[in-house]
Design an enzyme around this catalytic site. Structure first.
Site, PDB file in Angstrom:
ATOM      1  N   LYS A   1     -10.284  -5.050  -4.786  1.00  0.00           N
ATOM      2  CA  LYS A   1     -11.254  -3.972  -4.986  1.00  0.00           C
ATOM      3  C   LYS A   1     -10.635  -2.830  -5.768  1.00  0.00           C
ATOM      4  O   LYS A   1     -11.320  -2.068  -6.411  1.00  0.00           O
ATOM      5  CB  LYS A   1     -11.662  -3.386  -3.620  1.00  0.00           C
ATOM      6  CG  LYS A   1     -12.423  -4.290  -2.711  1.00  0.00           C
ATOM      7  CD  LYS A   1     -12.591  -3.578  -1.362  1.00  0.00           C
ATOM      8  CE  LYS A   1     -12.910  -4.537  -0.252  1.00  0.00           C
ATOM      9  NZ  LYS A   1     -12.784  -3.954   1.069  1.00  0.00           N
TER      10      LYS A   1
ATOM     11  N   LYS B   1      -3.788 -11.095  -6.503  1.00  0.00           N
ATOM     12  CA  LYS B   1      -5.046 -11.207  -5.761  1.00  0.00           C
ATOM     13  C   LYS B   1      -6.143 -10.401  -6.460  1.00  0.00           C
ATOM     14  O   LYS B   1      -5.879  -9.279  -6.896  1.00  0.00           O
ATOM     15  CB  LYS B   1      -4.796 -10.658  -4.343  1.00  0.00           C
ATOM     16  CG  LYS B   1      -5.998 -10.589  -3.460  1.00  0.00           C
ATOM     17  CD  LYS B   1      -5.650  -9.990  -2.104  1.00  0.00           C
ATOM     18  CE  LYS B   1      -5.851  -8.489  -2.077  1.00  0.00           C
ATOM     19  NZ  LYS B   1      -5.949  -7.919  -0.717  1.00  0.00           N
TER      20      LYS B   1
ATOM     21  N   LYS C   1       0.830  -1.216   0.000  1.00  0.00           N
ATOM     22  CA  LYS C   1       0.000   0.000   0.000  1.00  0.00           C
ATOM     23  C   LYS C   1       0.855   1.252   0.000  1.00  0.00           C
ATOM     24  O   LYS C   1       0.455   2.275  -0.556  1.00  0.00           O
ATOM     25  CB  LYS C   1      -0.962  -0.015   1.198  1.00  0.00           C
ATOM     26  CG  LYS C   1      -2.113  -0.998   1.018  1.00  0.00           C
ATOM     27  CD  LYS C   1      -3.250  -0.734   1.988  1.00  0.00           C
ATOM     28  CE  LYS C   1      -4.403  -1.682   1.726  1.00  0.00           C
ATOM     29  NZ  LYS C   1      -5.474  -1.557   2.739  1.00  0.00           N
TER      30      LYS C   1
HETATM   31  P1  TYM Z   1     -10.614  -6.463   3.281  1.00  0.00           P
HETATM   32  O1  TYM Z   1     -11.748  -5.514   3.415  1.00  0.00           O
HETATM   33  O2  TYM Z   1      -9.468  -6.100   2.407  1.00  0.00           O
HETATM   34  O3  TYM Z   1     -11.148  -7.854   2.799  1.00  0.00           O
HETATM   35  C1  TYM Z   1     -12.213  -8.502   3.455  1.00  0.00           C
HETATM   36  C2  TYM Z   1     -11.984  -9.995   3.488  1.00  0.00           C
HETATM   37  O4  TYM Z   1     -11.877 -10.507   2.158  1.00  0.00           O
HETATM   38  C3  TYM Z   1     -10.709 -11.300   2.053  1.00  0.00           C
HETATM   39  N1  TYM Z   1     -10.217 -11.189   0.670  1.00  0.00           N
HETATM   40  C4  TYM Z   1      -9.996 -12.219  -0.147  1.00  0.00           C
HETATM   41  N2  TYM Z   1     -10.119 -13.548   0.039  1.00  0.00           N
HETATM   42  C5  TYM Z   1      -9.818 -14.350  -1.009  1.00  0.00           C
HETATM   43  N3  TYM Z   1      -9.399 -13.887  -2.224  1.00  0.00           N
HETATM   44  C6  TYM Z   1      -9.262 -12.555  -2.436  1.00  0.00           C
HETATM   45  N4  TYM Z   1      -8.876 -12.111  -3.626  1.00  0.00           N
HETATM   46  C7  TYM Z   1      -9.567 -11.658  -1.375  1.00  0.00           C
HETATM   47  N5  TYM Z   1      -9.542 -10.310  -1.254  1.00  0.00           N
HETATM   48  C8  TYM Z   1      -9.927 -10.034   0.013  1.00  0.00           C
HETATM   49  C9  TYM Z   1      -9.753 -10.727   3.063  1.00  0.00           C
HETATM   50  O5  TYM Z   1      -8.764 -11.661   3.426  1.00  0.00           O
HETATM   51  C10 TYM Z   1     -10.677 -10.392   4.199  1.00  0.00           C
HETATM   52  O6  TYM Z   1     -10.923 -11.537   4.991  1.00  0.00           O
HETATM   53  N6  TYM Z   1      -7.999  -5.832   7.445  1.00  0.00           N
HETATM   54  C11 TYM Z   1      -9.174  -6.475   6.914  1.00  0.00           C
HETATM   55  C12 TYM Z   1     -10.448  -6.051   7.621  1.00  0.00           C
HETATM   56  C13 TYM Z   1     -10.384  -6.226   9.084  1.00  0.00           C
HETATM   57  C14 TYM Z   1     -10.425  -7.446   9.798  1.00  0.00           C
HETATM   58  C15 TYM Z   1     -10.362  -7.098  11.169  1.00  0.00           C
HETATM   59  C16 TYM Z   1     -10.540  -8.781   9.400  1.00  0.00           C
HETATM   60  C17 TYM Z   1     -10.282  -5.226   9.996  1.00  0.00           C
HETATM   61  N7  TYM Z   1     -10.267  -5.753  11.249  1.00  0.00           N
HETATM   62  C18 TYM Z   1     -10.378  -8.070  12.163  1.00  0.00           C
HETATM   63  C19 TYM Z   1     -10.566  -9.750  10.419  1.00  0.00           C
HETATM   64  C20 TYM Z   1     -10.482  -9.395  11.755  1.00  0.00           C
HETATM   65  C21 TYM Z   1      -9.279  -6.096   5.454  1.00  0.00           C
HETATM   66  O7  TYM Z   1      -8.772  -5.120   5.019  1.00  0.00           O
HETATM   67  O8  TYM Z   1     -10.091  -6.881   4.732  1.00  0.00           O
END
Ligand code: TYM
Length: 336
Positions: free
Chosen positions: A203, A200, A118
């Site tokens: 978004k 990956k 990032k």
């Molecule tokens: P975020 O918002 O980027 O993504 C949400 C969830 O989607 C999963 N993910 C994927 N899984 C498989 N293939 C992909 N291409 C893919 N892209 C995203 C992510 O692994 C995630 O589970 N930091 C976290 C949000 C968060 C969080 C937490 C998660 C904040 N606090 C506490 C668990 C526990 C995040 O940015 O996810």
């Protein structure tokens, strides 16, 4: 009721309300959250505090916060069974993150892959929040004494640092935090970009043609799958190393149909890649179109959604503030 809830193990997960979500988010996380909600006492947050580590348009962040709540429900999360809330509604997250900062080393944060990625992507805004992101995530998880955290593989490093911080604190004081386990889907823990499966699905990909967004309409879904990369071979077989494109499509197909990889391989034996990609697109659209309709219906019921969030924040605050108070006591904060 309270007693049965307490006997269940605790589960925590969160998603950032940034951009439109992708089927990677659905397959890697939301699908598992839905599947596990009966067995666990679940807390699901909309991680808007994480979202601001990258600059957001305020009106859009507000709108996307509610849209994510509606999406959670449309995908099958049941507010009667789980606690759904917005991260910024529970101040304990920021408060515990501050304390945990003093148990986390700068070097550890500098090594985080997502921070490095990032920072490269947002070179004009490498703010402290971006670097501190995993500590806030550790606070999220540890506040609720979470046993399990269903996430995609890209979050594994953050889960590991959460465990390290918890163990470090427990060793210095006395057992305070539950050391959580990450739960990663067997297939689909890292859904790849359709045009470059080694990356990956994200978004914020530069080229949206490789990403299926949860709000894409059927024509767009079918077009994107038609253009997905495969290989020069002609066999629909799961072999991520040698056939990353086809394997990625098989992961998506099985996630959306509930079939096993073996079943899918049998089904597509002798079928050309064109027809295979059409079938994957059809399976994804068949799931997403009704979810989109339900999300739109729920979004029109703002009072209902606000009611869920209010109840969610109250329940979350009860659990989180108890943990925070325990932490404050252990570290020597004078409390009234
Ligand atoms: P975020 O918002 O980027 O993504 C949400 C969830 O989607 C999963 N993910 C994927 N899984 C498989 N293939 C992909 N291409 C893919 N892209 C995203 C992510 O692994 C995630 O589970 N930091 C976290 C949000 C968060 C969080 C937490 C998660 C904040 N606090 C506490 C668990 C526990 C995040 O940015 O996810």
């Amino acid at each position: 009721m309270e007693e049965t809830i307490q006997q269940k193990k605790r589960l925590y997960s969160a998603v950032q309300p940034t951009n439109a979500l992708t089927i990677g988010n659905y397959i890697g996380a939301i699908r598992n959250m839905v599947a596990m909600q009966d067995e666990y006492d679940c807390f699901f947050a909309v991680a808007n505090m994480h979202a601001i580590t990258v600059r957001q348009v305020p009106a859009q962040l507000r709108q996307k916060t509610l849209a994510l709540v509606a999406l959670y429900l449309a995908c099958g999360l049941d507010p009667e069974k789980c606690t759904i809330y917005v991260q910024s509604h529970v101040p304990c997250h920021a408060e515990l993150a501050w304390v945990l900062n003093t148990f986390t080393y700068v070097g550890e944060m500098e090594r985080m892959t997502q921070f490095k990625d990032k920072s490269a992507k947002h070179a004009d805004n490498i703010n402290m929040g971006l670097m501190d992101y995993p500590v806030l995530m550790a606070a999220d998880i540890l506040l609720y004494k979470s046993d399990v955290v269903p996430v995609g593989i890209d979050q594994r490093q953050h889960l590991e640092i959460t465990r390290d911080i918890a163990i470090r604190f427990n060793n210095i004081y006395s057992p305070t935090f539950v050391v959580p386990e990450g739960v990663y889907p067997k297939v689909g823990a890292k859904i790849g970009d359709l045009l470059d499966p080694s990356k990956k699905m994200s978004k914020s990909a530069e080229n949206p043609a490789g990403t299926i967004f949860m709000d894409d309409d059927k024509d767009v879904i079918m077009r994107k799958f038609r253009r997905a990369v495969t290989d020069s071979d002609s066999e629909v077989r799961y072999d991520p190393e040698n056939k990353p494109g086809v394997s990625n499509l098989l992961s998506i197909y099985t996630a959306f149909t509930g079939k096993s990889i073996e079943e899918a391989e049998r089904q597509f034996a002798g079928v050309g890649y064109g027809d295979f990609k059409t079938a994957v697109g059809e399976a994804v659209a068949a799931k997403l179109i009704p979810v989109q309709a339900e999300q739109a219906r729920l979004l029109a019921e703002k009072d209902y959604l606000n009611g869920i969030l209010k109840a969610g924040a109250e329940r979350a605050y009860k659990v989180a503030s108890a943990t925070l108070s325990k932490v404050y006591r252990k570290i020597g904060f004078y409390q009234l």
